[in-house]
Write an enzyme that holds these catalytic residues in place. Structure first.
Site, PDB file in Angstrom:
ATOM      1  N   LEU A 117     -28.619  -7.628 -28.422  1.00 48.78           N
ATOM      2  CA  LEU A 117     -28.311  -6.294 -27.876  1.00 48.78           C
ATOM      3  C   LEU A 117     -29.416  -5.912 -26.893  1.00 48.78           C
ATOM      4  O   LEU A 117     -30.274  -5.070 -27.177  1.00 48.78           O
ATOM      5  CB  LEU A 117     -28.180  -5.268 -28.998  1.00 48.78           C
ATOM      6  CG  LEU A 117     -26.986  -5.453 -29.920  1.00 48.78           C
ATOM      7  CD1 LEU A 117     -26.670  -4.164 -30.665  1.00 48.78           C
ATOM      8  CD2 LEU A 117     -25.745  -5.887 -29.159  1.00 48.78           C
ATOM      9  N   HIS A 118     -29.350  -6.548 -25.716  1.00 50.07           N
ATOM     10  CA  HIS A 118     -30.420  -6.364 -24.726  1.00 50.07           C
ATOM     11  C   HIS A 118     -30.652  -4.882 -24.389  1.00 50.07           C
ATOM     12  O   HIS A 118     -31.718  -4.321 -24.635  1.00 50.07           O
ATOM     13  CB  HIS A 118     -30.065  -7.074 -23.425  1.00 50.07           C
ATOM     14  CG  HIS A 118     -29.737  -8.520 -23.537  1.00 50.07           C
ATOM     15  ND1 HIS A 118     -30.684  -9.479 -23.802  1.00 50.07           N
ATOM     16  CD2 HIS A 118     -28.557  -9.192 -23.398  1.00 50.07           C
ATOM     17  CE1 HIS A 118     -30.114 -10.677 -23.814  1.00 50.07           C
ATOM     18  NE2 HIS A 118     -28.832 -10.530 -23.581  1.00 50.07           N
ATOM     19  N   ASP A 119     -29.648  -4.281 -23.749  1.00 51.74           N
ATOM     20  CA  ASP A 119     -29.858  -2.967 -23.141  1.00 51.74           C
ATOM     21  C   ASP A 119     -30.091  -1.829 -24.140  1.00 51.74           C
ATOM     22  O   ASP A 119     -30.888  -0.912 -23.853  1.00 51.74           O
ATOM     23  CB  ASP A 119     -28.684  -2.628 -22.214  1.00 51.74           C
ATOM     24  CG  ASP A 119     -28.598  -3.582 -21.033  1.00 51.74           C
ATOM     25  OD1 ASP A 119     -29.633  -4.179 -20.673  1.00 51.74           O
ATOM     26  OD2 ASP A 119     -27.503  -3.733 -20.474  1.00 51.74           O
TER      27      ASP A 119
END
Ligand code: BDR
Ligand code: CA
Length: 318
Positions: free
Chosen positions: A243-245
Site C-alpha cells: 500500500l504505497h500511497d
C-alpha cells in the site's frame, strides 16, 4: 464532515491508481486531523482523463462531495508518458466497482489553482504527493515564491535500495525525473517514503479480509481494488499488495509509526540505465547538506489498524 481548527491544511496531488484511491479515502476519513483543501490529479498510472475522474469517484464513495478536484498536467515535463495499466488495469482503479462521478471536475487547471492557493495561504500548507511530481514542479517553476508557503512535502516515491519500474528506479520518480529534480532542489522540507517502506506495508490475505469485513461501500471498494491490484503484484513482488500511497497519509496522521533519517537525495536525470533513481547519500559521502528525511521503517500492523479504523468511519450508504 467538519474540520477542527487545528486540522493540518493539506493538498493531495495524485494519479489514482488503487493505492492512491485508498490514500484519498484515508485522508477524507480523517477531517479532525486533515483539512483537505483540494485534490490535484496528474497523468501517471493511467492518463489524466482517468486519474481525475477516479479522484472524483473516490470523493463520492468517501462522502466528501465538497472536496474540489482539479485536473493538472497530462504528461511529464520532458519524457513521454508511460502509464501502468499492467498493474492498475485499464481504468486505473480496476476492482473498485464505482459508478461515474456525481460532480464535474473544477474549471481551473490544477497548477494555476496550486499557485493561487499557495500564494494566498495564511498558514503553511502541506503537500502530499502520490504520483509523478509534474504538477508541483510546474507550479514551482511558474511561481518560485510559493515555496515559502509549502510547510512540508511528503511524497511517495523513490527508494534507498531497489526499483520497481526499472532495477534502479521507482515508478513515480521514473515517470517524471525532471520534475522530481526540480522538487528535490527547491529547498522544501521533504519527507520521502520510498519502496523500502511501502513494501513493508503489504495487504496480506488476513489484513485484506479484515478490511472486507468492515462492510461499508468504501471498505468493499478497497477490498475489490486490492483483489485486483494484489494479483498483479504476486508474480514479481510476492504476495500482498504494497500500500504505497496510503503510507503518505498515515505518516501525516501517525508519524510515530515510521522511522527514518535525514540525508542528501539527488535524482538521476541523464543516464539511460538509471534514469529516475533516487541517489541516497546514506553515509554522507557527497559532503552536501541533507535535503530530505528518508523514511526506512513502518510499523505495518499499526498502519493497517489505523487504515481499518478510519475506513470504518466512512458512510454506510452513498
Ligand atoms: C507508485 O507508483 C504507482 O504505481 C503507485 O500508485 C505508487 O504511487 C509506486 O511505485
Ligand atoms: Ca500513485
Amino acid at each position: 464532515m467538519s474540520n477542527t481548527a487545528k486540522a493540518l491544511p493539506l493538498i493531495i496531488d495524485c494519479d489514482p491508481g488503487q493505492d492512491d484511491a485508498i490514500a484519498l479515502m484515508l485522508a477524507m476519513a480523517s477531517p479532525e486531523e486533515l483539512n483537505l483543501l483540494g485534490i490535484c490529479a496528474v497523468a501517471g498510472n493511467v492518463p489524466l482523463v482517468l486519474t481525475e475522474a477516479n479522484a472524483r469517484r473516490i470523493r463520492d464513495v468517501s462522502g466528501r462531495p465538497e472536496v474540489a478536484v482539479f485536473a493538472g498536467c497530462p504528461r511529464p515535463m520532458v519524457k513521454i508518458l508511460e502509464t501502468a495499466e499492467y498493474v492498475h488495469g485499464k481504468s486505473g482503479i480496476d476492482g473498485a466497482g464505482l459508478p461515474d462521478p456525481s460532480r464535474p471536475v473544477e474549471a481551473a487547471h490544477a497548477v494555476d489553482w496550486l499557485v493561487d492557493t499557495l500564494r494566498h495561504a495564511d498558514a503553511p500548507i502541506t503537500l502530499a504527493t502520490l504520483g509523478p511530481l509534474t504538477n508541483i514542479a510546474m507550479a514551482i517553476v511558474m511561481a518560485p515564491d510559493i515555496v515559502e508557503n509549502i510547510g512540508q512535502l511528503v511524497l511517495m516515491g523513490g527508494a534507498l535500495s531497489l526499483g520497481n519500474i526499472t532495477p534502479a528506479a521507482e515508478f513515480n520518480i521514473y515517470s517524471d525525473p525532471h520534475a522530481a529534480h526540480i522538487v528535490f532542489e527547491a529547498g522544501l522540507k521533504l519527507t520521502m517514503i520510498g519502496l523500502d517502506v511501502t513494501h513493508q506495508a503489504r495487504a496480506t490475505p488476513e489484513r485484506l479480509e479484515a478490511i472486507r469485513a468492515i462492510g461499508n461501500p468504501a471498505a468493499t471498494c478497497v477490498a475489490g481494488m486490492l483483489d485486483f491490484y494484489g494479483a498483479q503484484y504476486i508474480e514479481t513482488f510476492g504476495e500482498g499488495a504494497p500500500l504505497h500511497d496510503p503510507c503518505v497519509i498515515a505518516y501525516l496522521l501517525r508519524p510515530d509509526l515510521f522511522t527514518g533519517q535525514d540525508m542528501r537525495v539527488d535524482i538521476e536525470i541523464s543516464s539511460p540505465l538509471t534514469i529516475g533513481q533516487t541517489v541516497c547519500d546514506v553515509h554522507a559521502r557527497s559532503g552536501q547538506a541533507a535535503n530530505a528525511n528518508v523514511l526506512e521503517k513502518i510499523d505495518a500492523d499499526g498502519f493497517f489498524a489505523l487504515l481499518g479504523e478510519r475506513l470504518a468511519l466512512l458512510p454506510d450508504t452513498v
